[in-house]
Design a protein around this motif. Structure first.
Motif, PDB file in Angstrom:
ATOM      1  N   ARG A 108      66.259   6.619  76.909  1.00  0.00           N
ATOM      2  CA  ARG A 108      67.235   7.374  75.794  1.00  0.00           C
ATOM      3  C   ARG A 108      67.306   6.411  74.300  1.00  0.00           C
ATOM      4  O   ARG A 108      67.050   6.978  73.413  1.00  0.00           O
ATOM      5  N   PHE A 109      67.374   5.121  74.575  1.00  0.00           N
ATOM      6  CA  PHE A 109      67.466   4.174  73.394  1.00  0.00           C
ATOM      7  C   PHE A 109      66.040   3.911  72.908  1.00  0.00           C
ATOM      8  O   PHE A 109      65.794   3.997  71.569  1.00  0.00           O
ATOM      9  N   SER A 110      65.189   3.406  73.631  1.00  0.00           N
ATOM     10  CA  SER A 110      63.926   2.839  73.198  1.00  0.00           C
ATOM     11  C   SER A 110      63.108   3.911  72.212  1.00  0.00           C
ATOM     12  O   SER A 110      62.726   3.634  71.218  1.00  0.00           O
ATOM     13  N   PRO A 111      63.014   5.351  72.297  1.00  0.00           N
ATOM     14  CA  PRO A 111      62.392   6.230  71.699  1.00  0.00           C
ATOM     15  C   PRO A 111      63.152   6.310  70.239  1.00  0.00           C
ATOM     16  O   PRO A 111      62.360   6.775  69.358  1.00  0.00           O
ATOM     17  N   ILE A 112      64.513   5.919  70.317  1.00  0.00           N
ATOM     18  CA  ILE A 112      65.234   6.232  69.149  1.00  0.00           C
ATOM     19  C   ILE A 112      65.211   5.114  68.155  1.00  0.00           C
ATOM     20  O   ILE A 112      65.428   5.293  67.090  1.00  0.00           O
ATOM     21  N   ARG A 113      64.856   4.048  68.694  1.00  0.00           N
ATOM     22  CA  ARG A 113      64.974   2.849  67.903  1.00  0.00           C
ATOM     23  C   ARG A 113      64.151   2.980  66.514  1.00  0.00           C
ATOM     24  O   ARG A 113      64.700   2.540  65.400  1.00  0.00           O
ATOM     25  N   ILE A 114      62.954   3.233  66.847  1.00  0.00           N
ATOM     26  CA  ILE A 114      61.962   3.276  65.579  1.00  0.00           C
ATOM     27  C   ILE A 114      62.586   4.300  64.604  1.00  0.00           C
ATOM     28  O   ILE A 114      62.483   3.969  63.401  1.00  0.00           O
ATOM     29  N   ASN A 115      62.901   5.434  65.171  1.00  0.00           N
ATOM     30  CA  ASN A 115      63.356   6.542  64.218  1.00  0.00           C
ATOM     31  C   ASN A 115      64.513   6.010  63.409  1.00  0.00           C
ATOM     32  O   ASN A 115      64.887   6.633  62.219  1.00  0.00           O
ATOM     33  N   ALA A 116      65.510   5.260  64.107  1.00  0.00           N
ATOM     34  CA  ALA A 116      66.631   4.808  63.394  1.00  0.00           C
ATOM     35  C   ALA A 116      66.494   3.952  62.215  1.00  0.00           C
ATOM     36  O   ALA A 116      67.037   3.950  61.339  1.00  0.00           O
ATOM     37  N   VAL A 117      65.153   3.434  62.346  1.00  0.00           N
ATOM     38  CA  VAL A 117      64.950   2.419  61.186  1.00  0.00           C
ATOM     39  C   VAL A 117      64.145   3.201  60.225  1.00  0.00           C
ATOM     40  O   VAL A 117      64.524   3.046  58.956  1.00  0.00           O
ATOM     41  N   VAL A 118      63.205   3.876  60.666  1.00  0.00           N
ATOM     42  CA  VAL A 118      62.302   4.509  59.616  1.00  0.00           C
ATOM     43  C   VAL A 118      62.799   5.716  59.154  1.00  0.00           C
ATOM     44  O   VAL A 118      62.716   6.225  57.941  1.00  0.00           O
ATOM     45  N   ARG A 274      71.962   9.471  66.844  1.00  0.00           N
ATOM     46  CA  ARG A 274      71.327   9.782  68.041  1.00  0.00           C
ATOM     47  C   ARG A 274      71.262   8.116  68.873  1.00  0.00           C
ATOM     48  O   ARG A 274      71.500   7.990  69.700  1.00  0.00           O
ATOM     49  N   LEU A 275      71.146   7.002  67.791  1.00  0.00           N
ATOM     50  CA  LEU A 275      71.128   5.655  68.329  1.00  0.00           C
ATOM     51  C   LEU A 275      72.420   5.306  68.748  1.00  0.00           C
ATOM     52  O   LEU A 275      72.562   4.754  69.825  1.00  0.00           O
ATOM     53  N   ALA A 276      73.483   5.554  68.273  1.00  0.00           N
ATOM     54  CA  ALA A 276      74.966   5.289  68.624  1.00  0.00           C
ATOM     55  C   ALA A 276      75.066   5.926  70.002  1.00  0.00           C
ATOM     56  O   ALA A 276      75.823   5.476  70.763  1.00  0.00           O
ATOM     57  N   ALA A 277      74.601   7.312  70.175  1.00  0.00           N
ATOM     58  CA  ALA A 277      74.903   7.942  71.487  1.00  0.00           C
ATOM     59  C   ALA A 277      74.252   7.523  72.661  1.00  0.00           C
ATOM     60  O   ALA A 277      74.750   7.517  73.540  1.00  0.00           O
ATOM     61  N   ALA A 278      73.255   6.514  72.272  1.00  0.00           N
ATOM     62  CA  ALA A 278      72.344   5.851  73.271  1.00  0.00           C
ATOM     63  C   ALA A 278      72.493   4.361  73.317  1.00  0.00           C
ATOM     64  O   ALA A 278      72.159   3.777  74.196  1.00  0.00           O
ATOM     65  N   HIS A 280      74.994   2.531  74.237  1.00  0.00           N
ATOM     66  CA  HIS A 280      75.711   1.995  75.377  1.00  0.00           C
ATOM     67  C   HIS A 280      74.619   1.805  76.440  1.00  0.00           C
ATOM     68  O   HIS A 280      74.722   0.840  77.268  1.00  0.00           O
ATOM     69  N   GLU A 281      73.549   2.671  76.595  1.00  0.00           N
ATOM     70  CA  GLU A 281      72.632   2.636  77.581  1.00  0.00           C
ATOM     71  C   GLU A 281      71.755   1.290  77.087  1.00  0.00           C
ATOM     72  O   GLU A 281      71.223   0.460  78.036  1.00  0.00           O
ATOM     73  N   LYS A 282      71.460   1.137  75.594  1.00  0.00           N
ATOM     74  CA  LYS A 282      70.906   0.000  75.461  1.00  0.00           C
ATOM     75  C   LYS A 282      71.699  -1.336  75.788  1.00  0.00           C
ATOM     76  O   LYS A 282      71.077  -2.321  76.542  1.00  0.00           O
ATOM     77  N   GLN A 283      72.937  -1.434  75.672  1.00  0.00           N
ATOM     78  CA  GLN A 283      73.693  -2.694  76.136  1.00  0.00           C
ATOM     79  C   GLN A 283      73.595  -2.917  77.619  1.00  0.00           C
ATOM     80  O   GLN A 283      73.351  -4.233  77.935  1.00  0.00           O
ATOM     81  N   LEU A 284      73.811  -1.725  78.127  1.00  0.00           N
ATOM     82  CA  LEU A 284      73.601  -1.972  79.736  1.00  0.00           C
ATOM     83  C   LEU A 284      72.383  -2.494  80.189  1.00  0.00           C
ATOM     84  O   LEU A 284      71.967  -3.158  80.998  1.00  0.00           O
ATOM     85  N   GLY A 285      71.114  -1.786  79.743  1.00  0.00           N
ATOM     86  CA  GLY A 285      69.849  -2.120  80.070  1.00  0.00           C
ATOM     87  C   GLY A 285      69.532  -3.565  79.580  1.00  0.00           C
ATOM     88  O   GLY A 285      68.849  -4.084  80.537  1.00  0.00           O
TER      89      GLY A 285
END
Length: 527
Positions: A108-118, A274-278, A280-285
């Protein structure tokens, strides 16, 4: 491929927004709506394809990494050298729940991370030809938003780590208490165990509220700056079209470009939503990854001079090198230190064909010493090696525990765990050799059913199963934990005779209180 899919997603959003803006212009100019409808349809299809592509790639990649990580964890937790004793519940929590948390982050988080920056920058570039002022407004709100998210994210990370630790403690407590529920009921300890569970669940609830609090804070920051950006763009476009700007217009804005800019304004903050929605998964991961780090590392082997291989005094053995033949066991200055337990320093040598007894009062650390020699615990200091000084091979030792692992099935399958290639005749011969003959005759031979708790088996019969497995494994070093406990005098004499017979061809180290077994050993190692 995922970054390209996100660019396709933004392109679809731009086509959709242009279709909406063109449709508004067509309605205002009484023109045909066919072309704007085609733009809208193309935009929807592009976004659908992009989203499905990202999900498919992310899920496949996360699951592949999870399988690899889980396989390594099981190997490490079940047979690796651990720095501390962990319960079965904690082991399951590490291998299952923590691994799932990392998998959810990767999906959920990793695929969105690049899009959140670019993504926001690309949206601003798309909007700039229609209105460079609107693009500047969007970028201007991005700077304080980023600072606010950094502050909220730092607090959220710490809260997630504490929540995951509390969840792990609760899972381990619950699994272990359920496993021993009959014993708890027998001693009437339900109230005390209930208080322990309530305390652990209260801690989880407290940590969860803290995580939710920081999540609401980060969402509030996001919503504030997102609403501010859209509102400023809407006010600027509206006032510009009406000619009501309180300052000279920096650009000429018409109806279709203005509506295009308004339709694209929510897309500027969509990647961060989208990044904010995921998040929590990032922090737990990340918290799970940090908790698994000590168990994911390659196991250390201990050389003659006490350090891990590759460190001072150790000799590294390459992964492709064949293990040296077992020539005996050398233990030097071995120290084990855990809360409430200190063992050593121990020094002893065993021949490749030997029988030694590890003696000492209950709680002196006999089982822990065997576990360290088997590679299941990391010593605080000292060395465990062959007599030649080379590290013990991972498959050098066979363990005959006080309560050996039993799996639901039949006796033959349970004995064959140590030697899947063994024939039925070989398994039956070893079972007879360790004294399981009466059980076989009474309960249907190797086909006798067994459950995970060993129902219907005495403690001595369980120990015989563990010893039979150790013999079947054909490993040169056998570690036995109280092999004669729960046996009558004649049965214990038979087991002692068997151990002496095995000592003619293997190295046998037993932890025992039995004076007869200690007398039969060639040496006694007192703790």
């Amino acid at each position: 491929m995922i970054p390209g899919a996100w660019l396709v997603d933004i392109a679809g959003a731009a086509l959709f927004a242009w279709g909406v803006a063109s449709g508004v212009g067509a309605v205002a100019g009484h023109a045909a709506l066919a072309l704007p409808a085609a733009w809208i349809l193309c935009g929807v299809m592009l976004r659908a394809v992009a989203t499905c592509t990202v999900d498919r790639i992310a899920v496949a990649s996360a699951q592949a990494a999870s399988r690899t990580r889980r396989a390594g964890l099981w190997h490490r937790l079940l047979g690796g050298r651990l720095a501390r004793l962990i319960s079965s519940g904690e082991s399951a929590n590490l291998a299952l729940d923590h691994n799932t948390a990392i998998e959810n982050r990767d999906q959920r988080f990793s695929p969105i991370r690049i899009n959140a920056v670019v993504g926001p920058l690309v949206v601003a570039l798309v909007v700039a030809p229609a209105s460079w002022v609107a693009a500047a407004i969007m970028l201007g709100t991005l700077v304080p938003f980023t600072l606010g998210m950094i502050l909220a994210g730092t607090a959220s990370r710490r809260a997630a780590e504490r929540q995951l630790a509390a969840l792990g403690a609760l899972s381990g407590l619950f699994v272990d208490r359920v496993t021993h529920l009959p014993l708890i009921r027998h001693f009437g300890a339900e109230a005390r165990i209930g208080r322990q569970v309530r305390t652990a669940t209260g801690e989880v609830a407290h940590r969860t509220v803290a995580v939710l609090r920081t999540a609401f804070l980060s969402n509030a920051v996001l919503e504030f700056f997102s609403a501010l950006s859209i509102a400023l763009v809407a006010v600027y476009c509206g006032f510009s079209l009406l000619g009501l700007l309180p300052f000279p217009a920096p650009e000429k804005l018409t109806l279709v470009p203005a509506f295009f800019v308004l339709a694209m304004a929510p897309e500027f903050y969509l990647p961060m939503r989208r990044l904010a929605a995921a998040y929590h998964e990032k922090q737990l991961g990340e918290a799970a990854e940090q908790a698994l780090a000590p168990f994911a590392a390659e196991p250390e082997t201990y050389g003659r001079d006490g350090g891990p291989d590759g460190a001072a005094g150790g000799s590294a053995v390459s992964d492709n090198a064949s293990p040296a033949p077992f020539d005996g066991l050398h233990v030097e200055r071995l120290v084990l230190a855990f809360p409430g337990l200190a063992v050593g320093p121990l020094d002893f040598d065993l021949e490749s064909s030997d029988l030694a007894a590890l003696s000492g009062p209950t709680g002196s650390g006999k089982t822990s010493t065997l576990a360290a020699i088997a590679g299941q615990l990391a010593p605080s200091s000292g060395s465990i090696s062959s007599r030649a000084g080379t590290p013990l091979a991972g498959d050098a030792a066979a363990w005959a525990a006080q309560r050996p692992l039993l799996m639901t099935g039949n006796l033959g399958h349970n004995l064959a765990l140590a030697a899947p290639q063994a024939t039925e005749a070989e398994i039956l011969a070893v079972a007879q050799r360790v004294g399981l003959g009466p059980v076989l005759a009474r309960r249907g031979g190797l086909a006798m059913p067994i459950d995970h708790a060993g129902s219907g088996l005495s403690g001595g019969e369980r120990r015989r199963i563990g010893l039979a497995r150790a013999i079947l494994s054909a490993r040169p070093l056998i570690l036995c934990d109280e092999p004669t406990a729960d046996l009558d005098e004649d049965s214990a004499t038979g087991i002692i005779a068997l151990l002496r017979e095995l000592a003619a061809e293997r190295c046998i180290l037993v932890a025992t209180h039995d004076p007869a077994l200690i007398r039969a050993a060639r040496q006694e190692i007192a703790l």
